[in-house]
Design a protein around this motif. Structure first.
Motif, PDB file in Angstrom:
ATOM      1  N   THR A 272      28.393  23.645   6.834  1.00 52.55           N
ATOM      2  CA  THR A 272      29.038  22.403   6.424  1.00 52.55           C
ATOM      3  C   THR A 272      28.462  21.193   7.148  1.00 52.55           C
ATOM      4  O   THR A 272      28.642  20.057   6.705  1.00 52.55           O
ATOM      5  CB  THR A 272      30.549  22.487   6.657  1.00 52.55           C
ATOM      6  N   GLU A 273      27.800  21.428   8.258  1.00 55.66           N
ATOM      7  CA  GLU A 273      26.973  20.432   8.937  1.00 55.66           C
ATOM      8  C   GLU A 273      25.851  21.176   9.653  1.00 55.66           C
ATOM      9  O   GLU A 273      26.042  22.297  10.134  1.00 55.66           O
ATOM     10  CB  GLU A 273      27.732  19.635  10.012  1.00 55.66           C
ATOM     11  N   ALA A 274      24.700  20.534   9.734  1.00 62.18           N
ATOM     12  CA  ALA A 274      23.614  21.015  10.588  1.00 62.18           C
ATOM     13  C   ALA A 274      22.632  19.872  10.745  1.00 62.18           C
ATOM     14  O   ALA A 274      22.547  18.982   9.890  1.00 62.18           O
ATOM     15  CB  ALA A 274      22.927  22.234   9.993  1.00 62.18           C
ATOM     16  N   GLY A 275      21.898  19.892  11.828  1.00 59.92           N
ATOM     17  CA  GLY A 275      20.908  18.850  12.024  1.00 59.92           C
ATOM     18  C   GLY A 275      20.394  18.804  13.443  1.00 59.92           C
ATOM     19  O   GLY A 275      20.840  19.553  14.324  1.00 59.92           O
ATOM     20  N   PHE A 276      19.473  17.891  13.635  1.00 57.46           N
ATOM     21  CA  PHE A 276      18.818  17.708  14.924  1.00 57.46           C
ATOM     22  C   PHE A 276      18.570  16.217  15.116  1.00 57.46           C
ATOM     23  O   PHE A 276      18.073  15.547  14.209  1.00 57.46           O
ATOM     24  CB  PHE A 276      17.470  18.443  14.953  1.00 57.46           C
ATOM     25  N   ALA A 277      18.918  15.717  16.280  1.00 58.44           N
ATOM     26  CA  ALA A 277      18.518  14.354  16.611  1.00 58.44           C
ATOM     27  C   ALA A 277      17.001  14.337  16.838  1.00 58.44           C
ATOM     28  O   ALA A 277      16.418  15.341  17.245  1.00 58.44           O
ATOM     29  CB  ALA A 277      19.240  13.872  17.862  1.00 58.44           C
ATOM     30  N   SER A 278      16.385  13.214  16.546  1.00 60.22           N
ATOM     31  CA  SER A 278      14.943  13.093  16.822  1.00 60.22           C
ATOM     32  C   SER A 278      14.778  12.642  18.269  1.00 60.22           C
ATOM     33  O   SER A 278      14.397  11.511  18.561  1.00 60.22           O
ATOM     34  CB  SER A 278      14.285  12.126  15.840  1.00 60.22           C
ATOM     35  N   SER A 279      15.091  13.562  19.175  1.00 58.55           N
ATOM     36  CA  SER A 279      15.171  13.253  20.602  1.00 58.55           C
ATOM     37  C   SER A 279      14.574  14.401  21.413  1.00 58.55           C
ATOM     38  O   SER A 279      14.332  15.488  20.876  1.00 58.55           O
ATOM     39  CB  SER A 279      16.640  13.058  20.998  1.00 58.55           C
ATOM     40  N   PRO A 280      14.365  14.214  22.697  1.00 58.24           N
ATOM     41  CA  PRO A 280      13.783  15.282  23.521  1.00 58.24           C
ATOM     42  C   PRO A 280      14.631  16.553  23.586  1.00 58.24           C
ATOM     43  O   PRO A 280      14.115  17.620  23.895  1.00 58.24           O
ATOM     44  CB  PRO A 280      13.646  14.632  24.897  1.00 58.24           C
ATOM     45  N   TYR A 281      15.952  16.456  23.328  1.00 54.47           N
ATOM     46  CA  TYR A 281      16.818  17.635  23.417  1.00 54.47           C
ATOM     47  C   TYR A 281      17.181  18.173  22.036  1.00 54.47           C
ATOM     48  O   TYR A 281      18.166  18.914  21.883  1.00 54.47           O
ATOM     49  CB  TYR A 281      18.090  17.299  24.204  1.00 54.47           C
ATOM     50  N   LEU A 283      15.980  20.543  20.118  1.00 49.07           N
ATOM     51  CA  LEU A 283      15.959  21.984  19.903  1.00 49.07           C
ATOM     52  C   LEU A 283      16.864  22.745  20.859  1.00 49.07           C
ATOM     53  O   LEU A 283      17.229  23.892  20.578  1.00 49.07           O
ATOM     54  CB  LEU A 283      14.525  22.510  20.043  1.00 49.07           C
ATOM     55  N   THR A 284      17.239  22.128  21.971  1.00 52.64           N
ATOM     56  CA  THR A 284      18.064  22.809  22.967  1.00 52.64           C
ATOM     57  C   THR A 284      19.535  22.410  22.902  1.00 52.64           C
ATOM     58  O   THR A 284      20.410  23.206  23.216  1.00 52.64           O
ATOM     59  CB  THR A 284      17.536  22.522  24.383  1.00 52.64           C
ATOM     60  N   GLU A 285      19.821  21.175  22.483  1.00 57.05           N
ATOM     61  CA  GLU A 285      21.193  20.682  22.336  1.00 57.05           C
ATOM     62  C   GLU A 285      21.297  19.911  21.016  1.00 57.05           C
ATOM     63  O   GLU A 285      21.451  18.703  21.011  1.00 57.05           O
ATOM     64  CB  GLU A 285      21.571  19.777  23.511  1.00 57.05           C
ATOM     65  N   LEU A 301      10.217  12.634  16.883  1.00 53.89           N
ATOM     66  CA  LEU A 301      10.261  12.971  15.468  1.00 53.89           C
ATOM     67  C   LEU A 301       9.720  14.374  15.223  1.00 53.89           C
ATOM     68  O   LEU A 301      10.174  15.078  14.312  1.00 53.89           O
ATOM     69  CB  LEU A 301       9.462  11.955  14.665  1.00 53.89           C
ATOM     70  N   ASP A 302       8.761  14.796  16.046  1.00 53.26           N
ATOM     71  CA  ASP A 302       8.160  16.108  15.871  1.00 53.26           C
ATOM     72  C   ASP A 302       9.146  17.237  16.149  1.00 53.26           C
ATOM     73  O   ASP A 302       9.178  18.250  15.436  1.00 53.26           O
ATOM     74  CB  ASP A 302       6.930  16.249  16.768  1.00 53.26           C
ATOM     75  N   LEU A 303      10.004  17.062  17.170  1.00 50.22           N
ATOM     76  CA  LEU A 303      10.979  18.100  17.486  1.00 50.22           C
ATOM     77  C   LEU A 303      12.054  18.195  16.406  1.00 50.22           C
ATOM     78  O   LEU A 303      12.508  19.295  16.065  1.00 50.22           O
ATOM     79  CB  LEU A 303      11.617  17.834  18.846  1.00 50.22           C
ATOM     80  N   GLN A 304      12.463  17.057  15.878  1.00 51.46           N
ATOM     81  CA  GLN A 304      13.430  17.082  14.777  1.00 51.46           C
ATOM     82  C   GLN A 304      12.853  17.839  13.584  1.00 51.46           C
ATOM     83  O   GLN A 304      13.528  18.696  12.984  1.00 51.46           O
ATOM     84  CB  GLN A 304      13.813  15.664  14.365  1.00 51.46           C
ATOM     85  N   ALA A 305      11.616  17.540  13.220  1.00 55.32           N
ATOM     86  CA  ALA A 305      10.976  18.224  12.101  1.00 55.32           C
ATOM     87  C   ALA A 305      10.824  19.721  12.380  1.00 55.32           C
ATOM     88  O   ALA A 305      11.046  20.560  11.495  1.00 55.32           O
ATOM     89  CB  ALA A 305       9.617  17.589  11.814  1.00 55.32           C
ATOM     90  N   GLU A 306      10.464  20.077  13.607  1.00 46.03           N
ATOM     91  CA  GLU A 306      10.326  21.488  13.962  1.00 46.03           C
ATOM     92  C   GLU A 306      11.663  22.214  13.836  1.00 46.03           C
ATOM     93  O   GLU A 306      11.732  23.355  13.351  1.00 46.03           O
ATOM     94  CB  GLU A 306       9.800  21.611  15.391  1.00 46.03           C
ATOM     95  N   GLY A 307      12.742  21.558  14.283  1.00 50.28           N
ATOM     96  CA  GLY A 307      14.060  22.173  14.157  1.00 50.28           C
ATOM     97  C   GLY A 307      14.428  22.446  12.710  1.00 50.28           C
ATOM     98  O   GLY A 307      14.899  23.543  12.360  1.00 50.28           O
TER      99      GLY A 307
END
Length: 372
Positions: A272-281, A283-285, A301-307
């Protein structure tokens, strides 16, 4: 994602004030005449759901109210962009206000906000999107680390009073969802103490049945990732909903647990929700919010895309998963972009990842939702 533990980013003070002004008198303090329009309708035999409520894989976007209005020409343009990104459904958020985290009073929004929500759903339909209405709560301290899981009563009488007030909130939006022809109704979000209070299990089941006498589409509830295993009424709903902000390293184990949960209740799972901030954390938080305007060394931006690549690849190959809602899109074309470190994929490489997966939806064999 009006949450997540104390690690969350915070709303600005102005946003807090605006949200507070959305709510009027607490339900528990209204007169009989004030609440007459939200009394339940008689329960009749359940009709067959319309054909457009047939099960489908939900490639969704959660749609924020921050940054604009659901019911505007700009919103229509943004809904069109979601459709162009492969989305087939948009999640509209509505809020009730809890005045005390340990008190039963609940404030409901003004009718004006309901009209905006109806207008947004109509615009979504015009853009070729289906619509989910998702009920959320807001309360004191939510701008500083508190969230819905912190709502909890001490005495049984207060639990009962809270649930009676919450029932009025849900039935109000069950009627709106029925009138606006929404495709899915989510009857709550991350109310971990409320959903698992033993004194209320029967109340949740009765509420789901009462909602079905008004709204004839599928139902879900959006559980926090730490709550989802303990919700005792999944068999009263059609989907197991989880706000799935799992660290990437923990994702395989989390999905194995969700698959067992799905099998136990014979219900499919939707994120019902999922996502990643485009931030250093990212993939971990992944629950942790980023800044809407951030210095260059704080934007990843690269970590957000990887997530997103990792998450969607995992979900697409698992038959018990029937959808996901990307957190989140804003009704403002200026939102997002390369200096934005929050969760939105707008104007970021992550949107290309989402578009690629949403453009090739998986075929599901089961378990299918049981609301028919």
């Amino acid at each position: 994602m009006q949450k997540k533990i104390a690690l969350n980013g915070s709303l600005t003070s102005s946003a807090w004030v605006i949200l507070a002004l959305l709510f009027t008198l607490p339900v528990g303090c209204r007169s009989r005449s004030d609440s007459a329009d939200i009394e339940p309708e008689p329960v009749f035999s359940r009709p067959i759901p319309p054909a457009h409520h047939a099960p489908f894989f939900q490639a969704g976007f959660a749609y924020s109210r921050v940054g604009g209005s659901y019911d505007s020409n700009t919103s229509s343009l943004e809904l069109g962009k979601m459709r162009a990104a492969g989305g087939n459904i948009v999640q509209f958020l509505t809020f009730a206000y809890v005045y005390r985290l340990n008190g039963p009073e609940i404030g409901l929004g003004e009718e004006r906000s309901d009209q905006v929500l109806r207008g947004g759903i109509s615009r979504a339909k015009a853009a070729g999107l289906r619509a989910m209405v998702k009920l959320q709560t807001w309360g004191p301290g939510f701008h500083n680390g508190k969230f819905s899981a912190d709502i909890g009563m001490t005495h049984d009488a207060d639990w009962r009073a809270f649930m009676a007030n919450y029932r009025r909130y849900v039935l109000r939006y069950a009627r709106l969802a029925a009138d606006a022809d929404a495709d899915i109704l989510c009857i709550g979000t991350e109310l971990a103490q409320v959903s698992q209070a033993a004194v209320l299990t029967g109340d949740w089941r009765a509420l789901a049945e009462e909602v079905r006498s008004i709204y004839h589409g599928p139902l879900t509830y959006a559980a926090h990732s730490s709550e989802v295993e303990g919700v005792p009424f999944w068999d009263s709903l059609d989907y197991i909903g989880v706000d799935g902000y799992y660290p990437i390293a923990n994702l395989p184990a989390a999905l194995e647990s969700l698959e067992r949960l799905s099998a136990r209740w014979n219900r499919p799972v939707i994120f019902t929700e999922a996502g990643f901030a485009s931030s250093p954390y990212a993939l971990t938080e992944p629950w942790r919010a980023g800044l809407t305007e951030a210095p260059p060394d704080s934007v990843r931006l690269d970590l957000q895309a990887e997530g997103w690549q990792t998450l969607l690849a995992e979900l697409w190959r698992r038959d018990f998963i029937w959808g996901i809602y990307a957190w989140k899109w804003h009704p403002n074309p200026q939102w997002g972009g390369p200096t934005n470190a929050d969760h939105t994929p707008q104007g970021k490489p992550a949107l290309d990842i989402i578009r690629r997966f949403y453009g090739k939806l998986p075929t599901r064999a089961g378990p299918a939702p049981r609301y028919e």
